[in-house]
Write a protein that holds these residues in place. Structure first.
Motif, PDB file in Angstrom:
ATOM      1  N   GLU A 143      -5.827   3.443 -11.197  1.00  0.00           N
ATOM      2  CA  GLU A 143      -4.978   4.619 -11.394  1.00  0.00           C
ATOM      3  C   GLU A 143      -4.906   5.500 -10.153  1.00  0.00           C
ATOM      4  O   GLU A 143      -4.695   6.707 -10.233  1.00  0.00           O
ATOM      5  CB  GLU A 143      -5.437   5.447 -12.605  1.00  0.00           C
ATOM      6  CG  GLU A 143      -5.424   4.691 -13.911  1.00  0.00           C
ATOM      7  CD  GLU A 143      -4.022   4.320 -14.379  1.00  0.00           C
ATOM      8  OE1 GLU A 143      -3.100   5.123 -14.209  1.00  0.00           O
ATOM      9  OE2 GLU A 143      -3.866   3.205 -14.899  1.00  0.00           O
ATOM     10  N   LYS A 144      -5.090   4.893  -8.969  1.00  0.00           N
ATOM     11  CA  LYS A 144      -4.938   5.624  -7.714  1.00  0.00           C
ATOM     12  C   LYS A 144      -3.536   5.380  -7.183  1.00  0.00           C
ATOM     13  O   LYS A 144      -2.956   4.328  -7.385  1.00  0.00           O
ATOM     14  CB  LYS A 144      -5.970   5.155  -6.697  1.00  0.00           C
ATOM     15  CG  LYS A 144      -7.387   5.498  -7.103  1.00  0.00           C
ATOM     16  CD  LYS A 144      -8.363   5.016  -6.085  1.00  0.00           C
ATOM     17  CE  LYS A 144      -9.770   5.331  -6.548  1.00  0.00           C
ATOM     18  NZ  LYS A 144     -10.774   4.708  -5.715  1.00  0.00           N
ATOM     19  N   ASN A 145      -3.003   6.348  -6.476  1.00  0.00           N
ATOM     20  CA  ASN A 145      -1.666   6.226  -5.911  1.00  0.00           C
ATOM     21  C   ASN A 145      -1.732   5.627  -4.514  1.00  0.00           C
ATOM     22  O   ASN A 145      -2.510   6.078  -3.676  1.00  0.00           O
ATOM     23  CB  ASN A 145      -0.992   7.594  -5.825  1.00  0.00           C
ATOM     24  CG  ASN A 145      -0.700   8.165  -7.186  1.00  0.00           C
ATOM     25  OD1 ASN A 145      -0.480   7.441  -8.134  1.00  0.00           O
ATOM     26  ND2 ASN A 145      -0.684   9.478  -7.278  1.00  0.00           N
ATOM     27  N   ASP A 146      -0.928   4.614  -4.265  1.00  0.00           N
ATOM     28  CA  ASP A 146      -0.782   4.010  -2.951  1.00  0.00           C
ATOM     29  C   ASP A 146       0.673   4.121  -2.541  1.00  0.00           C
ATOM     30  O   ASP A 146       1.568   3.870  -3.345  1.00  0.00           O
ATOM     31  CB  ASP A 146      -1.172   2.522  -2.982  1.00  0.00           C
ATOM     32  CG  ASP A 146      -2.638   2.304  -3.302  1.00  0.00           C
ATOM     33  OD1 ASP A 146      -3.471   3.075  -2.809  1.00  0.00           O
ATOM     34  OD2 ASP A 146      -2.940   1.363  -4.053  1.00  0.00           O
ATOM     35  N   VAL A 147       0.917   4.474  -1.274  1.00  0.00           N
ATOM     36  CA  VAL A 147       2.273   4.563  -0.763  1.00  0.00           C
ATOM     37  C   VAL A 147       2.639   3.221  -0.141  1.00  0.00           C
ATOM     38  O   VAL A 147       1.863   2.671   0.651  1.00  0.00           O
ATOM     39  CB  VAL A 147       2.415   5.694   0.270  1.00  0.00           C
ATOM     40  CG1 VAL A 147       3.811   5.727   0.875  1.00  0.00           C
ATOM     41  CG2 VAL A 147       2.060   7.037  -0.355  1.00  0.00           C
ATOM     42  N   PHE A 148       3.803   2.682  -0.477  1.00  0.00           N
ATOM     43  CA  PHE A 148       4.252   1.390   0.018  1.00  0.00           C
ATOM     44  C   PHE A 148       5.613   1.528   0.683  1.00  0.00           C
ATOM     45  O   PHE A 148       6.431   2.341   0.283  1.00  0.00           O
ATOM     46  CB  PHE A 148       4.391   0.369  -1.120  1.00  0.00           C
ATOM     47  CG  PHE A 148       3.081  -0.209  -1.562  1.00  0.00           C
ATOM     48  CD1 PHE A 148       2.668  -1.446  -1.090  1.00  0.00           C
ATOM     49  CD2 PHE A 148       2.285   0.475  -2.458  1.00  0.00           C
ATOM     50  CE1 PHE A 148       1.469  -1.987  -1.503  1.00  0.00           C
ATOM     51  CE2 PHE A 148       1.085  -0.056  -2.871  1.00  0.00           C
ATOM     52  CZ  PHE A 148       0.673  -1.292  -2.396  1.00  0.00           C
TER      53      PHE A 148
END
Length: 156
Positions: A143-148
């Protein structure tokens, strides 16, 4: 507004009311700013993608999605592809998951950008200037946000 929303020209102060019968949840302009695309809610659940000219004429429903929620993120520079976030509504395992899709305004085709397991967060997605890449925020298993930034090859 209760029965619609307004487009306001910040330079002149002029206002154009676009009438709708449901609540507008998100909206984006076409690249040349002559048309607006917006999502409105459907009474009883779901959403509808609608377009209109910015002068308030030519209102047209593009598609309806009962029991599903869509939000607009961006439009390609040529105005052909609209980037959407699709979220399921319900009590299943994916009801809190959102996925990216594009809707081609010219061909009227919906195309999935990411499939199950690649959940995106909210409406935070956009095309780059020439429409060859998409940036988005993805939720991982923790549930962590990663930028792609992803290549995207679309056709009009």
């Amino acid at each position: 507004m209760e029965n619609g929303f307004q487009i306001v020209d910040i330079l002149s102060g002029s206002r154009t009311t676009i009438l709708t019968t449901q609540g507008v949840t998100s909206a984006v302009f076409s690249p040349n700013h002559d048309r607006i695309f917006f999502i409105q809610t459907i009474p009883g659940g779901g959403s509808e993608l609608v377009t209109a000219f910015t002068n308030g004429t030519g209102i047209q429903s593009l598609f309806k999605a009962p029991n599903e929620f869509y939000a607009l993120s961006d439009v390609t520079k040529d105005g052909g592809n609209i980037l959407l976030t699709h979220c399921k509504v319900g009590n299943d395992d994916e009801s809190d998951s959102c996925f990216l899709a594009t809707y081609n305004f010219i061909t009227t085709k919906l195309q999935w950008v990411l499939l199950a397991g690649n959940r995106v967060q909210g409406t935070h997605a956009s095309f780059n200037g020439d429409g060859t890449k998409i940036t988005f925020i993805r939720l991982d298993e923790d549930e962590k946000n990663d930028v792609f930034i992803s290549d995207w090859i679309g056709s009009v």
